[in-house]
Write an enzyme that holds these catalytic residues in place. Structure first.
Site, PDB file in Angstrom:
ATOM      1  N   SER A   1       5.431  -6.953   3.228  1.00  0.00           N
ATOM      2  CA  SER A   1       5.983  -7.186   4.516  1.00  0.00           C
ATOM      3  C   SER A   1       6.809  -8.695   4.422  1.00  0.00           C
ATOM      4  O   SER A   1       6.423  -9.523   3.779  1.00  0.00           O
ATOM      5  CB  SER A   1       4.968  -7.475   5.655  1.00  0.00           C
ATOM      6  OG  SER A   1       3.952  -8.204   5.208  1.00  0.00           O
TER       7      SER A   1
ATOM      8  N   CYS B   1       9.500   1.813   3.446  1.00  0.00           N
ATOM      9  CA  CYS B   1      10.427   0.696   3.709  1.00  0.00           C
ATOM     10  C   CYS B   1      12.079   1.017   3.950  1.00  0.00           C
ATOM     11  O   CYS B   1      12.573   0.258   4.569  1.00  0.00           O
ATOM     12  CB  CYS B   1      10.421  -0.400   2.716  1.00  0.00           C
ATOM     13  SG  CYS B   1      11.041   0.334   1.148  1.00  0.00           S
TER      14      CYS B   1
ATOM     15  N   PHE C   1       0.946  -1.165  -0.039  1.00  0.00           N
ATOM     16  CA  PHE C   1       0.101  -0.078   0.017  1.00  0.00           C
ATOM     17  C   PHE C   1       0.799   1.201   0.051  1.00  0.00           C
ATOM     18  O   PHE C   1       0.348   2.450  -0.362  1.00  0.00           O
ATOM     19  CB  PHE C   1      -0.878   0.074   1.146  1.00  0.00           C
ATOM     20  CG  PHE C   1      -0.271   0.525   2.483  1.00  0.00           C
ATOM     21  CD1 PHE C   1      -0.029   1.975   2.684  1.00  0.00           C
ATOM     22  CD2 PHE C   1       0.338  -0.478   3.312  1.00  0.00           C
ATOM     23  CE1 PHE C   1       0.517   2.207   4.036  1.00  0.00           C
ATOM     24  CE2 PHE C   1       0.933  -0.257   4.614  1.00  0.00           C
ATOM     25  CZ  PHE C   1       1.086   1.322   4.956  1.00  0.00           C
TER      26      PHE C   1
ATOM     27  N   GLU D   1      -5.061  -3.560  -2.129  1.00  0.00           N
ATOM     28  CA  GLU D   1      -6.400  -3.390  -1.960  1.00  0.00           C
ATOM     29  C   GLU D   1      -6.814  -2.095  -1.360  1.00  0.00           C
ATOM     30  O   GLU D   1      -7.878  -1.598  -1.370  1.00  0.00           O
ATOM     31  CB  GLU D   1      -7.190  -4.462  -1.594  1.00  0.00           C
ATOM     32  CG  GLU D   1      -7.105  -4.845   0.105  1.00  0.00           C
ATOM     33  CD  GLU D   1      -5.591  -5.599   0.325  1.00  0.00           C
ATOM     34  OE1 GLU D   1      -4.688  -5.565  -0.606  1.00  0.00           O
ATOM     35  OE2 GLU D   1      -5.501  -6.166   1.402  1.00  0.00           O
TER      36      GLU D   1
HETATM   37  P1  NAD Z   1       1.505  -6.515   2.979  1.00  0.00           P
HETATM   38  O1  NAD Z   1       2.781  -7.618   3.176  1.00  0.00           O
HETATM   39  O2  NAD Z   1       0.467  -6.557   4.088  1.00  0.00           O
HETATM   40  O3  NAD Z   1       1.027  -6.542   1.562  1.00  0.00           O
HETATM   41  C1  NAD Z   1       1.512  -6.660   0.312  1.00  0.00           C
HETATM   42  C2  NAD Z   1       0.790  -7.372  -0.609  1.00  0.00           C
HETATM   43  O4  NAD Z   1       0.662  -8.654  -0.127  1.00  0.00           O
HETATM   44  C3  NAD Z   1      -0.711  -6.601  -0.807  1.00  0.00           C
HETATM   45  O5  NAD Z   1      -0.967  -6.683  -2.192  1.00  0.00           O
HETATM   46  C4  NAD Z   1      -1.556  -7.572   0.086  1.00  0.00           C
HETATM   47  O6  NAD Z   1      -3.017  -7.672  -0.595  1.00  0.00           O
HETATM   48  C5  NAD Z   1      -0.987  -8.927  -0.271  1.00  0.00           C
HETATM   49  N1  NAD Z   1      -1.018  -9.956   0.967  1.00  0.00           N
HETATM   50  C6  NAD Z   1      -1.536  -9.547   2.283  1.00  0.00           C
HETATM   51  N2  NAD Z   1      -1.480 -10.521   3.100  1.00  0.00           N
HETATM   52  C7  NAD Z   1      -1.528 -11.633   2.265  1.00  0.00           C
HETATM   53  C8  NAD Z   1      -1.506 -12.908   2.703  1.00  0.00           C
HETATM   54  N3  NAD Z   1      -1.643 -13.429   3.724  1.00  0.00           N
HETATM   55  N4  NAD Z   1      -1.329 -13.706   1.478  1.00  0.00           N
HETATM   56  C9  NAD Z   1      -1.175 -13.393   0.500  1.00  0.00           C
HETATM   57  N5  NAD Z   1      -1.121 -11.960  -0.117  1.00  0.00           N
HETATM   58  C10 NAD Z   1      -1.210 -11.196   0.936  1.00  0.00           C
HETATM   59  O7  NAD Z   1       2.328  -5.226   3.060  1.00  0.00           O
HETATM   60  P2  NAD Z   1       1.801  -3.814   3.128  1.00  0.00           P
HETATM   61  O8  NAD Z   1       1.320  -3.486   4.667  1.00  0.00           O
HETATM   62  O9  NAD Z   1       0.856  -3.393   1.965  1.00  0.00           O
HETATM   63  O10 NAD Z   1       3.052  -2.694   2.864  1.00  0.00           O
HETATM   64  C11 NAD Z   1       3.938  -2.665   3.952  1.00  0.00           C
HETATM   65  C12 NAD Z   1       5.051  -3.392   3.803  1.00  0.00           C
HETATM   66  O11 NAD Z   1       5.796  -3.625   2.809  1.00  0.00           O
HETATM   67  C13 NAD Z   1       6.098  -3.087   5.063  1.00  0.00           C
HETATM   68  O12 NAD Z   1       6.751  -4.143   5.664  1.00  0.00           O
HETATM   69  C14 NAD Z   1       7.163  -2.310   4.207  1.00  0.00           C
HETATM   70  O13 NAD Z   1       8.561  -2.262   4.901  1.00  0.00           O
HETATM   71  C15 NAD Z   1       7.283  -3.447   3.028  1.00  0.00           C
HETATM   72  N6  NAD Z   1       7.755  -2.773   1.740  1.00  0.00           N
HETATM   73  C16 NAD Z   1       9.126  -3.140   1.358  1.00  0.00           C
HETATM   74  C17 NAD Z   1       9.694  -2.619   0.268  1.00  0.00           C
HETATM   75  C18 NAD Z   1      11.109  -2.947  -0.041  1.00  0.00           C
HETATM   76  O14 NAD Z   1      11.270  -2.484  -1.190  1.00  0.00           O
HETATM   77  N7  NAD Z   1      11.641  -4.169   0.589  1.00  0.00           N
HETATM   78  C19 NAD Z   1       8.976  -1.561  -0.167  1.00  0.00           C
HETATM   79  C20 NAD Z   1       7.774  -0.874   0.054  1.00  0.00           C
HETATM   80  C21 NAD Z   1       7.087  -1.627   1.024  1.00  0.00           C
END
Ligand code: NAD
Length: 498
Positions: free
Chosen positions: A226, A281, A149, A176
């Protein structure tokens, strides 16, 4: 109420979804739209569309692909403010930051416009008599992107411009929580002349993600999110035979040595700690103040925090907006309670903060803890909010050990005026991206972005040269032309004498 639909074959999907999610304006707390949640059948439709489109797209000339990318680049540039406004209305970040996000994405599109140069193979003439040896890079097929997000425009742009430039077709599953910028990007790609089915978007949750992860016609998955989900994506995707790059979470430390320019360090700590309300991140989450650095640094940080303007992202002069959802705000506030209970010194308390006229918005104030210890949850966990922890260490070596022992290895920074110390830090730190007097060392589009340790799963970083490698595979060819010499059968390995 608006329904944000899937985008398949260059048009929004007409049928009503069985499941929908809610999209909020984080500044007001109001629901502003609904978003379709894909079923397994919707994912199948998108992958089939991408699979059909791949046949012609992979053979579309590089010059034609580049023309479309240039046209897309112009449209993104023209609609930069529209993208930024959409982003602010669903993510909450302030408008200038949103513009910056789109610009960083634009740079990856510009990089992808160089694909004829980037995708070149090698050629060696006369490796044996009349024999040439060469390599080419070919696209993988249908590739999918699953994105978080916090950068709803930029992170997808880390993926699809390069994937498409390389000749793949793409299915994007954006977050989403703020899905609309992907929709606008899809419309612009269509306007730029991208053939039907080359770029598709399915919205939704785990159902959509699992559909992509297990689909036999998806060749590769790029994921950013994440760490627990990144690990799951990597394990499930590779178990289903896919190439996977999965970038995870972070806990970025900034080391301040006693000789540092303390005003520069304080500016950096506040900018990188509270920018985008800490939902980056590459945000700085921990300041490691070495020796007596904390005594000078802390009041300077405090002063700057007091001056921050927290307001809805579209307000002129706003520096920090709300968090993305109520649930995320509650989680972050829970960490502030935990830090206090665990015995850290609360220097600035962001709890109970509200903006007049926006009392239902997901706001909190910047929060600063001093005397944080490594056993505390505010030190250990990725908080992803405007909460900065100051840890006092006795020596440079202690600071380096803390960083190297950390589970994550996304970004880090050192602030010092000693070139030798900086060089030593750059050499021995176990982190993928390192800043020297720069708090957020995000590589430009022509390098690649990626952390170490639990901040990445898979062997490819994202965008830049690694992006081209991830979205292509090499083929090695040995040819004998035009006049094969008939030497007869030879069961031995090639030798130097032939
Ligand atoms: P998230 O992991 O909750 O979601 C990321 C994606 O995975 C979304 O599209 C979500 O719909 C999907 N998702 C969520 N739960 C799922 C599940 N149980 N099974 C399958 N798919 C699932 O992350 P977020 O809250 O949207 O974003 C924040 C996180 O992203 C932070 O941990 C941040 O550090 C990380 N991030 C990392 C980078 C990087 O380059 N390393 C860059 C941006 C964000």
């Amino acid at each position: 109420m608006d329904l944000i639909r899937h985008w398949i074959d260059n048009k929004p999907v007409a049928s009503e979804p069985e499941r929908k999610g809610k999209v909020y304006d984080p500044a007001t707390g109001e629901i502003t739209a609904e978003v379709a949640f894909a079923s397994v059948a919707d994912v199948d439709l998108a992958v089939n569309s991408a699979k059909d489109a791949f046949v012609a797209w992979r053979d579309t000339s590089l010059t034609k692909r580049v023309k479309i990318l240039f046209a897309f680049r112009e449209l993104v540039d023209k609609h930069l403010d529209d993208l930024a406004k959409l982003l602010t209305s669903q993510h909450g970040k302030v408008i200038n930051d949103a513009r910056g996000e789109v610009q960083r994405g634009l740079e990856v599109i510009e990089f992808a416009c160089g694909i004829p140069q980037l995708i070149k193979g090698d050629f060696s003439e006369n490796v044996s008599t009349d024999v040439d040896s060469y390599s080419i890079r070919q696209p993988l097929g249908v590739v999918a992107g699953i994105t978080p997000f916090n950068f709803p425009a930029m992170v997808p742009m880390w993926m699809y411009p390069i994937a498409i430039a390389c000749g793949n077709t793409f299915v994007l599953k954006p977050s989403e929580k703020d899905p609309s910028t992907s929709q606008l990007a899809a419309e612009m790609l269509a306007e730029a002349g991208l053939p039907d089915g080359v770029f598709n978007v399915v919205h939704g949750d785990k159902v959509a993600v699992d559909g992509l992860l297990t689909h036999p016609d998806v060749a590769a998955i790029s994921f950013v999110g994440s760490t627990p989900i990144a690990r799951y994506i990597y394990e499930t995707g590779t178990a289903h035979g896919k190439r996977v790059q999965a970038l995870g979470g972070a806990k970025n430390h900034m080391v301040v040595l006693p000789d540092a320019d303390m005003d520069l360090a304080a500016d950096a700590a506040v900018s990188a700690g509270y920018g985008s309300a800490g939902e980056r991140c590459m945000a700085i989450s921990v300041v490691l103040a070495v020796g007596d650095a904390a005594d000078t640094l802390l009041p300077k940080v405090q002063e700057r925090i007091d001056d921050l303007t927290i307001a809805p992202g579209d307000t002129a002069g706003a520096e920090m907006g709300p968090l993305v959802t109520q649930a995320h705000l509650d989680r972050v506030l829970g960490y502030v309670d935990a830090g206090e209970n665990e015995g850290a010194t609360l220097v600035a308390d962001g709890r109970g903060f509200s903006v007049e006229g926006y009392e239902n918005g997901f706001f909190m104030g910047p929060t600063l803890f001093d005397n944080v210890r490594p056993d505390m949850s505010i030190y250990r966990d990725e908080i992803f909010g405007p909460v900065l922890s100051l840890v006092r260490t006795d020596s440079y070596a202690d600071a380096v050990k803390l960083i190297n022992d950390n589970q994550y290895g996304n970004g880090t920074a050192v602030f010092t005026n000693d070139g030798g110390a900086a060089r030593k830090f750059q050499n021995e730190i176990q982190v993928g991206m390192v800043g020297i007097n720069v708090p957020i060392p995000v590589p430009l589009a022509f390098y690649s972005f990626g952390g170490w340790k639990d901040s990445i799963f898979g062997s490819h970083a994202i965008y830049g040269p690694d992006g081209v490698h991830f979205y292509t595979r090499q083929k090695a060819i040995i040819s004998r032309w035009p006049d094969p010499v008939h030497r007869g059968v030879d069961l031995g390995f090639p030798r130097y004498d032939n």
